[in-house]
Design a protein around this motif. Structure first.
Motif, PDB file in Angstrom:
ATOM      1  N   LEU A   1      13.225   8.764  -5.783  1.00 55.22           N
ATOM      2  CA  LEU A   1      12.194   8.286  -6.718  1.00 55.22           C
ATOM      3  C   LEU A   1      12.063   9.726  -7.518  1.00 55.22           C
ATOM      4  O   LEU A   1      11.033   9.887  -8.414  1.00 55.22           O
ATOM      5  CB  LEU A   1      10.507   8.395  -5.735  1.00 55.22           C
ATOM      6  N   GLY A   2      12.751  10.618  -7.547  1.00 52.72           N
ATOM      7  CA  GLY A   2      11.866  12.532  -6.862  1.00 52.72           C
ATOM      8  C   GLY A   2      11.288  12.606  -7.276  1.00 52.72           C
ATOM      9  O   GLY A   2      10.916  13.505  -8.317  1.00 52.72           O
ATOM     10  N   THR A   3      10.333  12.501  -5.912  1.00 47.02           N
ATOM     11  CA  THR A   3       8.884  13.572  -5.475  1.00 47.02           C
ATOM     12  C   THR A   3       8.726  14.000  -4.505  1.00 47.02           C
ATOM     13  O   THR A   3      10.331  13.853  -4.064  1.00 47.02           O
ATOM     14  CB  THR A   3       8.097  12.228  -6.217  1.00 47.02           C
ATOM     15  N   THR A   4       8.313  13.848  -4.634  1.00 44.46           N
ATOM     16  CA  THR A   4       7.932  14.689  -3.433  1.00 44.46           C
ATOM     17  C   THR A   4       7.316  13.785  -1.680  1.00 44.46           C
ATOM     18  O   THR A   4       6.638  12.957  -2.187  1.00 44.46           O
ATOM     19  CB  THR A   4       6.371  16.125  -2.834  1.00 44.46           C
ATOM     20  N   THR A   5       7.762  15.563  -0.517  1.00 41.84           N
ATOM     21  CA  THR A   5       6.772  13.770   0.377  1.00 41.84           C
ATOM     22  C   THR A   5       5.880  12.909   0.493  1.00 41.84           C
ATOM     23  O   THR A   5       4.952  12.720   0.890  1.00 41.84           O
ATOM     24  CB  THR A   5       7.655  14.124   2.086  1.00 41.84           C
ATOM     25  N   ALA A   6       4.921  14.467  -0.165  1.00 37.60           N
ATOM     26  CA  ALA A   6       3.146  14.333   0.686  1.00 37.60           C
ATOM     27  C   ALA A   6       2.469  13.813  -0.647  1.00 37.60           C
ATOM     28  O   ALA A   6       1.983  12.456  -0.574  1.00 37.60           O
ATOM     29  CB  ALA A   6       2.553  16.062  -0.061  1.00 37.60           C
ATOM     30  N   ALA A   7       3.570  13.328  -1.887  1.00 37.77           N
ATOM     31  CA  ALA A   7       3.175  12.031  -2.898  1.00 37.77           C
ATOM     32  C   ALA A   7       3.274  11.066  -2.508  1.00 37.77           C
ATOM     33  O   ALA A   7       3.215  10.047  -2.633  1.00 37.77           O
ATOM     34  CB  ALA A   7       3.820  12.670  -3.829  1.00 37.77           C
ATOM     35  N   VAL A   8       4.772  10.614  -1.614  1.00 29.35           N
ATOM     36  CA  VAL A   8       4.791   8.963  -0.768  1.00 29.35           C
ATOM     37  C   VAL A   8       4.033   8.530  -0.271  1.00 29.35           C
ATOM     38  O   VAL A   8       3.496   7.780  -0.436  1.00 29.35           O
ATOM     39  CB  VAL A   8       6.420   9.204  -0.332  1.00 29.35           C
ATOM     40  N   LYS A   9       3.027   9.725   1.112  1.00 30.63           N
ATOM     41  CA  LYS A   9       2.542   9.323   1.700  1.00 30.63           C
ATOM     42  C   LYS A   9       1.233   9.539   1.134  1.00 30.63           C
ATOM     43  O   LYS A   9       0.349   7.802   1.009  1.00 30.63           O
ATOM     44  CB  LYS A   9       1.701  10.979   2.390  1.00 30.63           C
ATOM     45  N   SER A  10       0.730  10.217   0.116  1.00 27.99           N
ATOM     46  CA  SER A  10      -0.714   9.493  -0.542  1.00 27.99           C
ATOM     47  C   SER A  10      -0.372   8.092  -1.237  1.00 27.99           C
ATOM     48  O   SER A  10      -0.997   7.517  -1.481  1.00 27.99           O
ATOM     49  CB  SER A  10      -0.679  10.690  -1.861  1.00 27.99           C
ATOM     50  N   SER A  11       0.899   7.839  -2.319  1.00 28.49           N
ATOM     51  CA  SER A  11       0.371   6.890  -2.584  1.00 28.49           C
ATOM     52  C   SER A  11       1.099   5.989  -1.846  1.00 28.49           C
ATOM     53  O   SER A  11       0.456   4.803  -2.353  1.00 28.49           O
ATOM     54  CB  SER A  11       2.554   6.342  -3.508  1.00 28.49           C
ATOM     55  N   LEU A  12       1.305   5.780  -0.500  1.00 29.37           N
ATOM     56  CA  LEU A  12       1.420   5.082   0.542  1.00 29.37           C
ATOM     57  C   LEU A  12      -0.407   4.401   0.815  1.00 29.37           C
ATOM     58  O   LEU A  12      -0.116   3.367   1.237  1.00 29.37           O
ATOM     59  CB  LEU A  12       2.554   5.417   1.511  1.00 29.37           C
ATOM     60  N   GLN A  13      -0.467   5.551   0.597  1.00 29.91           N
ATOM     61  CA  GLN A  13      -2.253   5.097   2.022  1.00 29.91           C
ATOM     62  C   GLN A  13      -2.555   4.488   0.648  1.00 29.91           C
ATOM     63  O   GLN A  13      -3.752   3.677   0.601  1.00 29.91           O
ATOM     64  CB  GLN A  13      -2.475   6.953   1.796  1.00 29.91           C
ATOM     65  N   ARG A  14      -2.475   4.945  -0.843  1.00 30.37           N
ATOM     66  CA  ARG A  14      -3.404   4.198  -1.994  1.00 30.37           C
ATOM     67  C   ARG A  14      -3.230   2.830  -2.298  1.00 30.37           C
ATOM     68  O   ARG A  14      -3.923   1.579  -2.258  1.00 30.37           O
ATOM     69  CB  ARG A  14      -3.342   4.968  -3.309  1.00 30.37           C
ATOM     70  N   ALA A  15      -2.050   2.850  -2.257  1.00 30.35           N
ATOM     71  CA  ALA A  15      -0.856   1.097  -2.019  1.00 30.35           C
ATOM     72  C   ALA A  15      -1.660  -0.090  -1.041  1.00 30.35           C
ATOM     73  O   ALA A  15      -1.783  -0.770  -0.859  1.00 30.35           O
ATOM     74  CB  ALA A  15       0.763   1.238  -2.252  1.00 30.35           C
ATOM     75  N   ARG A  16      -1.332   0.491   0.329  1.00 27.82           N
ATOM     76  CA  ARG A  16      -1.656   0.005   1.503  1.00 27.82           C
ATOM     77  C   ARG A  16      -3.546  -0.178   1.510  1.00 27.82           C
ATOM     78  O   ARG A  16      -4.045  -1.755   1.734  1.00 27.82           O
ATOM     79  CB  ARG A  16      -2.245   0.700   2.817  1.00 27.82           C
ATOM     80  N   ALA A  17      -4.349   0.767   0.444  1.00 33.57           N
ATOM     81  CA  ALA A  17      -5.962   0.424   0.930  1.00 33.57           C
ATOM     82  C   ALA A  17      -5.942  -1.016  -0.120  1.00 33.57           C
ATOM     83  O   ALA A  17      -6.507  -1.528  -0.252  1.00 33.57           O
ATOM     84  CB  ALA A  17      -6.034   1.351  -0.168  1.00 33.57           C
ATOM     85  N   ARG A  18      -4.836  -0.446  -1.250  1.00 31.49           N
ATOM     86  CA  ARG A  18      -5.090  -2.090  -2.639  1.00 31.49           C
ATOM     87  C   ARG A  18      -4.519  -3.275  -2.117  1.00 31.49           C
ATOM     88  O   ARG A  18      -5.734  -4.107  -2.263  1.00 31.49           O
ATOM     89  CB  ARG A  18      -4.582  -1.284  -4.056  1.00 31.49           C
ATOM     90  N   LEU A  19      -3.868  -2.561  -0.818  1.00 30.82           N
ATOM     91  CA  LEU A  19      -3.296  -4.375  -0.759  1.00 30.82           C
ATOM     92  C   LEU A  19      -4.146  -5.225  -0.410  1.00 30.82           C
ATOM     93  O   LEU A  19      -4.549  -6.078   0.117  1.00 30.82           O
ATOM     94  CB  LEU A  19      -2.333  -4.457  -0.158  1.00 30.82           C
ATOM     95  N   GLU A  20      -5.111  -4.255   0.904  1.00 25.95           N
ATOM     96  CA  GLU A  20      -6.045  -5.074   1.427  1.00 25.95           C
ATOM     97  C   GLU A  20      -7.286  -5.396   0.507  1.00 25.95           C
ATOM     98  O   GLU A  20      -8.122  -6.665   1.185  1.00 25.95           O
ATOM     99  CB  GLU A  20      -6.472  -3.436   2.393  1.00 25.95           C
ATOM    100  N   GLU A  21      -7.487  -4.657  -0.583  1.00 23.88           N
ATOM    101  CA  GLU A  21      -8.492  -5.139  -0.908  1.00 23.88           C
ATOM    102  C   GLU A  21      -8.377  -7.006  -2.154  1.00 23.88           C
ATOM    103  O   GLU A  21      -9.103  -7.582  -1.884  1.00 23.88           O
ATOM    104  CB  GLU A  21      -8.608  -4.438  -2.609  1.00 23.88           C
ATOM    105  N   VAL A  22      -7.008  -7.013  -2.410  1.00 24.32           N
ATOM    106  CA  VAL A  22      -6.952  -8.286  -2.808  1.00 24.32           C
ATOM    107  C   VAL A  22      -5.465  -9.243  -2.184  1.00 24.32           C
ATOM    108  O   VAL A  22      -5.719 -10.351  -2.418  1.00 24.32           O
ATOM    109  CB  VAL A  22      -5.528  -7.352  -4.695  1.00 24.32           C
TER     110      VAL A  22
END
Length: 331
Positions: free
Chosen positions: A173-194
């Motif tokens: 994705l042309g980004t950093t590992t830290a950014a991937v981990k942060s995006s994954l955390q937010r995506a998992r949280a949002r998925l639990e909501e919906v």
């Protein structure tokens, strides 16, 4: 240019080397877009881009990883001009009157589409991989994924569904590992909501699934309201794209189904599978007595019964299943 390992070969070898990945790339693009039509187009675009660039592919990653990188970025580009695909339950409250005509259908609306299993399940595929693929293609999950921003969606699919390591996803994705981990955390949280917990629950045994699917087929073909009453859970839901009308609860679902079933013989149903779930290809009898393709009903089933029916009124779906446009009743 020659290479070592999996990527060795010339541009002329590309089709042979890449073709085995077509079905899993189709599943990937479908998870990203929620549309089998768009997914097929994007897989073609992926293969075209990869073929054009193959002479510059230096084998720093596996061919599979490289193809997923291209496919993911093709999907992200497509999502810049595409809205969220939905099911009727994502648009408003359920209907209260099962005897009222459904709202006007819009076949060109932003509807989520079903994915016939036959398009993404190879005969020689590892059984464990088949289970993972089936679970990650369930309609409820695909609908939930549409609520995620495109890059979060890509990260979650690449990490949690396809199990690519975070550093590899970052390179894709042309980004950093830290950014991937942060995006994954937010995506998992949002998925639990919906995410609807009931629809994402574990499936019952294969035998129970077959019983419920066969019961649904028989109920429709025989116009058997009592059978619908037995098959559906108390909290069952019924959705019918391309109309935004939907119902929640057996008290409204059963009367609507009984009315839609008409008279015995009005419908012919062919058991099949889509999105890793039991499904029924539907043919409706016209005034001339001919049964013509109507659409596909995808069932969410539990041990207690059918919890959700999504009846897609798109006749073209049946051709993707290799089924004819018309069908003759068995003698």
């Amino acid at each position: 240019m020659t290479r070592t390992g999996e990527a060795a070969g010339t541009v002329e070898d590309f089709a042979t080397l890449a073709e085995p990945f077509r079905s899993e790339l189709l599943a990937h693009c479908y998870r990203m877009l929620g549309s089998v039509d768009e997914a097929e187009d994007l897989v073609q675009e992926t293969f075209l881009r990869a073929w054009r660039a193959y002479d510059r592919f230096e084998g720093r990653s596996s061919l599979r990883t490289w193809l997923y990188q291209i496919a993911t970025n093709v999907c992200l580009t497509a999502l810049r001009r595409a809205g969220r695909r939905v099911l009727p339950s994502g648009l408003g409250a359920p209907g209260e009157d099962p005897f009222a005509p459904p709202e006007t259908a819009d076949p060109h609306g932003p509807w989520l589409q079903p994915l016939p299993d036959a398009l993404v399940t190879a005969a020689a595929q590892d059984p464990a991989a088949v289970v993972v693929s089936r679970e990650s293609l369930r309609l409820a999950l695909i609908a939930c994924l549409q609520y995620l921003p495109p890059r979060q969606r890509a990260v979650l699919i690449l990490r949690d569904v396809l199990a690519f390591p975070a550093p590899e996803v970052a390179r894709m994705l042309g980004t950093t590992t830290a950014a991937v981990k942060s995006s994954l955390q937010r995506a998992r949280a949002r998925l639990e909501e919906v995410g609807p917990a009931a629809d994402l629950a574990a499936e019952p045994s294969g035998r129970r699934q077959r019983e419920l699917l066969e019961g649904y087929v028989a109920a429709f073909e025989n116009s058997d309201a009592a059978a619908f009453e037995r098959l559906l859970r108390q909290d069952a839901a019924l959705e019918m794209p391309p109309t935004p009308t939907w119902f929640s609860g057996r008290a409204t679902c059963v009367p609507f189904l009984a009315s839609a079933a008409g008279s015995p013989g009005d419908w012919l149903m062919v058991p099949t599978t889509a999105n890793g779930q039991p499904a029924a290809a539907a043919y409706r009898r016209g005034p001339d007595g001919v049964h013509r393709a109507f659409g596909l009903a995808v069932l969410t089933v539990t041990e207690a019964g059918i919890s959700r029916i999504v009846a897609f009124g798109f006749p073209g779906i049946l051709t993707r299943l290799g089924l004819p446009e018309t069908r003759t009743p068995p003698r």
